[in-house]
Design a protein around this motif. Sequence first.
Motif, PDB file in Angstrom:
ATOM      1  N   ILE A  65       0.877  -1.124  -0.074  1.00  0.00           N
ATOM      2  CA  ILE A  65      -0.013  -0.021   0.070  1.00  0.00           C
ATOM      3  C   ILE A  65       0.811   1.297  -0.197  1.00  0.00           C
ATOM      4  O   ILE A  65       0.613   2.286  -0.660  1.00  0.00           O
ATOM      5  CB  ILE A  65      -0.783  -0.083   1.243  1.00  0.00           C
ATOM      6  CG1 ILE A  65      -2.070  -1.177   1.079  1.00  0.00           C
ATOM      7  CG2 ILE A  65      -1.735   1.512   1.411  1.00  0.00           C
ATOM      8  CD1 ILE A  65      -2.985  -0.993   2.104  1.00  0.00           C
ATOM      9  N   GLY A  66       2.036   1.279   0.994  1.00  0.00           N
ATOM     10  CA  GLY A  66       2.848   2.322   0.742  1.00  0.00           C
ATOM     11  C   GLY A  66       3.476   2.628  -0.461  1.00  0.00           C
ATOM     12  O   GLY A  66       3.546   3.817  -1.014  1.00  0.00           O
ATOM     13  N   ALA A  67       3.822   1.742  -1.383  1.00  0.00           N
ATOM     14  CA  ALA A  67       4.303   1.792  -2.714  1.00  0.00           C
ATOM     15  C   ALA A  67       3.203   2.421  -3.639  1.00  0.00           C
ATOM     16  O   ALA A  67       3.389   3.322  -4.369  1.00  0.00           O
ATOM     17  CB  ALA A  67       4.906   0.637  -3.270  1.00  0.00           C
ATOM     18  N   LEU A  68       1.859   1.742  -3.569  1.00  0.00           N
ATOM     19  CA  LEU A  68       0.752   2.375  -4.305  1.00  0.00           C
ATOM     20  C   LEU A  68       0.693   3.748  -4.074  1.00  0.00           C
ATOM     21  O   LEU A  68       0.271   4.414  -4.888  1.00  0.00           O
ATOM     22  CB  LEU A  68      -0.450   1.471  -4.172  1.00  0.00           C
ATOM     23  CG  LEU A  68      -0.477   0.162  -4.833  1.00  0.00           C
ATOM     24  CD1 LEU A  68      -1.515  -0.863  -4.219  1.00  0.00           C
ATOM     25  CD2 LEU A  68      -0.650   0.006  -6.193  1.00  0.00           C
ATOM     26  N   PHE A  69       0.633   4.098  -2.668  1.00  0.00           N
ATOM     27  CA  PHE A  69       0.100   5.369  -2.629  1.00  0.00           C
ATOM     28  C   PHE A  69       1.286   6.468  -3.068  1.00  0.00           C
ATOM     29  O   PHE A  69       0.852   7.596  -3.626  1.00  0.00           O
ATOM     30  CB  PHE A  69       0.253   5.591  -0.777  1.00  0.00           C
ATOM     31  CG  PHE A  69      -1.073   5.315  -0.266  1.00  0.00           C
ATOM     32  CD1 PHE A  69      -2.336   4.520  -0.943  1.00  0.00           C
ATOM     33  CD2 PHE A  69      -1.231   5.411   1.071  1.00  0.00           C
ATOM     34  CE1 PHE A  69      -3.318   4.251  -0.466  1.00  0.00           C
ATOM     35  CE2 PHE A  69      -2.433   5.140   1.624  1.00  0.00           C
ATOM     36  CZ  PHE A  69      -3.553   4.622   0.900  1.00  0.00           C
ATOM     37  N   LEU A  70       2.576   6.135  -2.705  1.00  0.00           N
ATOM     38  CA  LEU A  70       3.541   7.010  -3.498  1.00  0.00           C
ATOM     39  C   LEU A  70       3.702   7.006  -4.876  1.00  0.00           C
ATOM     40  O   LEU A  70       3.540   8.074  -5.760  1.00  0.00           O
ATOM     41  CB  LEU A  70       5.148   6.293  -3.152  1.00  0.00           C
ATOM     42  CG  LEU A  70       5.534   6.955  -1.598  1.00  0.00           C
ATOM     43  CD1 LEU A  70       6.726   5.978  -1.242  1.00  0.00           C
ATOM     44  CD2 LEU A  70       5.653   8.325  -1.402  1.00  0.00           C
ATOM     45  N   ALA A  71       3.189   5.786  -5.488  1.00  0.00           N
ATOM     46  CA  ALA A  71       3.211   5.891  -6.955  1.00  0.00           C
ATOM     47  C   ALA A  71       2.086   6.695  -7.431  1.00  0.00           C
ATOM     48  O   ALA A  71       2.091   6.920  -8.811  1.00  0.00           O
ATOM     49  CB  ALA A  71       2.966   4.253  -7.536  1.00  0.00           C
ATOM     50  N   GLY A  72       1.148   7.007  -6.792  1.00  0.00           N
ATOM     51  CA  GLY A  72      -0.068   7.758  -7.202  1.00  0.00           C
ATOM     52  C   GLY A  72       0.132   9.450  -7.387  1.00  0.00           C
ATOM     53  O   GLY A  72      -0.607   9.814  -7.941  1.00  0.00           O
ATOM     54  N   ILE A  73       1.256   9.790  -6.663  1.00  0.00           N
ATOM     55  CA  ILE A  73       1.479  11.214  -6.445  1.00  0.00           C
ATOM     56  C   ILE A  73       1.644  11.632  -7.915  1.00  0.00           C
ATOM     57  O   ILE A  73       1.075  12.576  -8.234  1.00  0.00           O
ATOM     58  CB  ILE A  73       2.558  11.472  -5.451  1.00  0.00           C
ATOM     59  CG1 ILE A  73       2.211  11.031  -4.079  1.00  0.00           C
ATOM     60  CG2 ILE A  73       2.847  12.851  -5.559  1.00  0.00           C
ATOM     61  CD1 ILE A  73       3.204  11.196  -2.954  1.00  0.00           C
ATOM     62  N   VAL A  74       2.690  11.337  -8.546  1.00  0.00           N
ATOM     63  CA  VAL A  74       3.017  11.872  -9.899  1.00  0.00           C
ATOM     64  C   VAL A  74       1.869  11.895 -10.934  1.00  0.00           C
ATOM     65  O   VAL A  74       1.471  12.811 -11.609  1.00  0.00           O
ATOM     66  CB  VAL A  74       4.185  11.352 -10.303  1.00  0.00           C
ATOM     67  CG1 VAL A  74       4.604  11.896 -11.864  1.00  0.00           C
ATOM     68  CG2 VAL A  74       5.696  11.631  -9.544  1.00  0.00           C
ATOM     69  N   PRO A  75       1.278  10.627 -11.112  1.00  0.00           N
ATOM     70  CA  PRO A  75       0.148  10.522 -12.135  1.00  0.00           C
ATOM     71  C   PRO A  75      -0.993  11.660 -11.435  1.00  0.00           C
ATOM     72  O   PRO A  75      -1.597  12.338 -12.364  1.00  0.00           O
ATOM     73  CB  PRO A  75      -0.643   9.288 -11.834  1.00  0.00           C
ATOM     74  CG  PRO A  75       0.691   8.375 -11.422  1.00  0.00           C
ATOM     75  CD  PRO A  75       1.737   9.071 -10.865  1.00  0.00           C
ATOM     76  N   GLY A  76      -1.180  11.750 -10.166  1.00  0.00           N
ATOM     77  CA  GLY A  76      -2.230  12.721  -9.887  1.00  0.00           C
ATOM     78  C   GLY A  76      -1.974  14.044 -10.337  1.00  0.00           C
ATOM     79  O   GLY A  76      -2.697  14.935 -10.564  1.00  0.00           O
ATOM     80  N   LEU A  77      -0.559  14.427 -10.276  1.00  0.00           N
ATOM     81  CA  LEU A  77      -0.220  15.817 -10.503  1.00  0.00           C
ATOM     82  C   LEU A  77      -0.576  15.916 -12.248  1.00  0.00           C
ATOM     83  O   LEU A  77      -0.642  16.982 -12.685  1.00  0.00           O
ATOM     84  CB  LEU A  77       1.085  16.095 -10.207  1.00  0.00           C
ATOM     85  CG  LEU A  77       1.486  16.171  -8.582  1.00  0.00           C
ATOM     86  CD1 LEU A  77       2.990  16.200  -8.133  1.00  0.00           C
ATOM     87  CD2 LEU A  77       0.904  17.276  -7.884  1.00  0.00           C
ATOM     88  N   ILE A  78       0.124  14.917 -12.897  1.00  0.00           N
ATOM     89  CA  ILE A  78       0.021  15.173 -14.231  1.00  0.00           C
ATOM     90  C   ILE A  78      -1.463  15.140 -14.791  1.00  0.00           C
ATOM     91  O   ILE A  78      -1.678  16.009 -15.797  1.00  0.00           O
ATOM     92  CB  ILE A  78       0.456  13.752 -14.987  1.00  0.00           C
ATOM     93  CG1 ILE A  78       1.870  13.553 -14.709  1.00  0.00           C
ATOM     94  CG2 ILE A  78       0.083  13.771 -16.546  1.00  0.00           C
ATOM     95  CD1 ILE A  78       2.747  12.105 -15.165  1.00  0.00           C
ATOM     96  N   MET A  79      -2.410  14.400 -14.115  1.00  0.00           N
ATOM     97  CA  MET A  79      -3.833  14.678 -14.468  1.00  0.00           C
ATOM     98  C   MET A  79      -4.382  15.962 -14.059  1.00  0.00           C
ATOM     99  O   MET A  79      -4.980  16.857 -15.023  1.00  0.00           O
ATOM    100  CB  MET A  79      -4.643  13.674 -13.368  1.00  0.00           C
ATOM    101  CG  MET A  79      -4.784  12.422 -13.907  1.00  0.00           C
ATOM    102  SD  MET A  79      -5.011  11.143 -12.778  1.00  0.00           S
ATOM    103  CE  MET A  79      -7.106  11.282 -12.961  1.00  0.00           C
ATOM    104  N   GLY A  80      -3.899  16.531 -12.973  1.00  0.00           N
ATOM    105  CA  GLY A  80      -3.992  18.156 -12.570  1.00  0.00           C
ATOM    106  C   GLY A  80      -3.495  18.926 -13.677  1.00  0.00           C
ATOM    107  O   GLY A  80      -4.383  19.990 -14.304  1.00  0.00           O
TER     108      GLY A  80
END
Length: 431
Positions: free
Chosen positions: A170-185
Amino acid sequence: MSFELASCLVTLFVLAGIGTPIGYSIILASLVYLGFAGLDLALAGEKILQGLYRSFILLAVPLFIVAANIMNAGTISDRLLQFCVAAVGRFRGGLGHVNVVASLIFSGMSGSAVADAAGIGKIIIQMMTKGGRYAPGYAAAITAASATIGPIIPPSIPMVLYALVSNSSIGALFLAGIVPGLIMGVVLMAMNYYISSKRGFALEEPVPLKQLPRHTANAFPALLMPVILLYGIYGGVTTPTEAAAVAALYALLLAGLFYRALSLRALYNIFVESARSSAAVGLVIGGALILNFVVVSENIPAMVANSLVGIDIHPLVFLLLVNLLILALGCVLDATTIILVIVPLFIPACRELDIDLVHFGVLVVVNSMIGLITPPYGILLFVINAVTGIPLKEIIGEIWAFLAVLIGALLLLILFPDLVLFLPRLLGYGG
């Protein structure tokens, strides 16, 4: 395909097609399978209880839901909005940018797209449509599109569910979501700027820069939540489930004691609403646990994995095909169902093709979130229609441009896995 499995699938599609809630549809379809297979129907209850007792991680789901509802009920949303208006409201399409940035920040607290759209999204739509500055359909569409970021940046309820079915970190998944979330923004803000310039939307009166520190200070305690969560998980202080409990407690202390914006009656209503939301998710999880037993009994995962042995298929082609399928399913199924029922079928194939499960998980969650705004089902479109009264036809008419750039962002994440895996690897993930 066996007669028992065929009967199960037909029952599932018929029930879902006539509008039966998906959780009930899955459970009843699984009972049909058990009945025709000559198995004890009580096996359904046994599988649900076994799955729940073995999955301590599932406690994170209701805790994140409570945290999101507390954030919506207090004045935290208002303080975050004031900060966003001061930061990006001065640019062309200012309130549209505020909408996206608010979703980026609020996603670090709620982990739920629906909570984002129904809570802070409703407030921003009222701001955007006041005085006719933006068309109601446009304001609703960009709100729905930006709400999809909620479950990408941690915390994320869908990623918790994906971790359950894939045994990923879960820790790796949470971290992995940060950059994609910023790209979507970024892509949403770029499209908002383009449309605002093309249509000549009015510029907002800029907030003086000297007031920015004050607005930042007001919002700062709320901005700390994702930092606390990630430090707790990756610093070894808490498990993911304990981090969810910390998030709920922090939201309660922040809204109740620090901002003094939460009454006992409001807190009671929050707990009742959170219990209802958790129960709705729990029904789907329970149904998925039985259906997964059916899938394993039919040996489907092994069959899928074995079918790939000796077939010269490139991992990139596999990812593109699976994401096309999930994108299509997202038009008619909700994200929870896709993650719990459909995705487990592809996990063995990912292992066979050496596809990183964290990368695959982020793609699945991003894709499932895009499905939330994809007509005709697009639950976020219905949520915003329900809370604002803006006609669904107007929202759908404006959603296509934002849908296109989000699909473009998804394609970028498929083609360049390092965008997803950079942060986890930086902090020790070995995938």
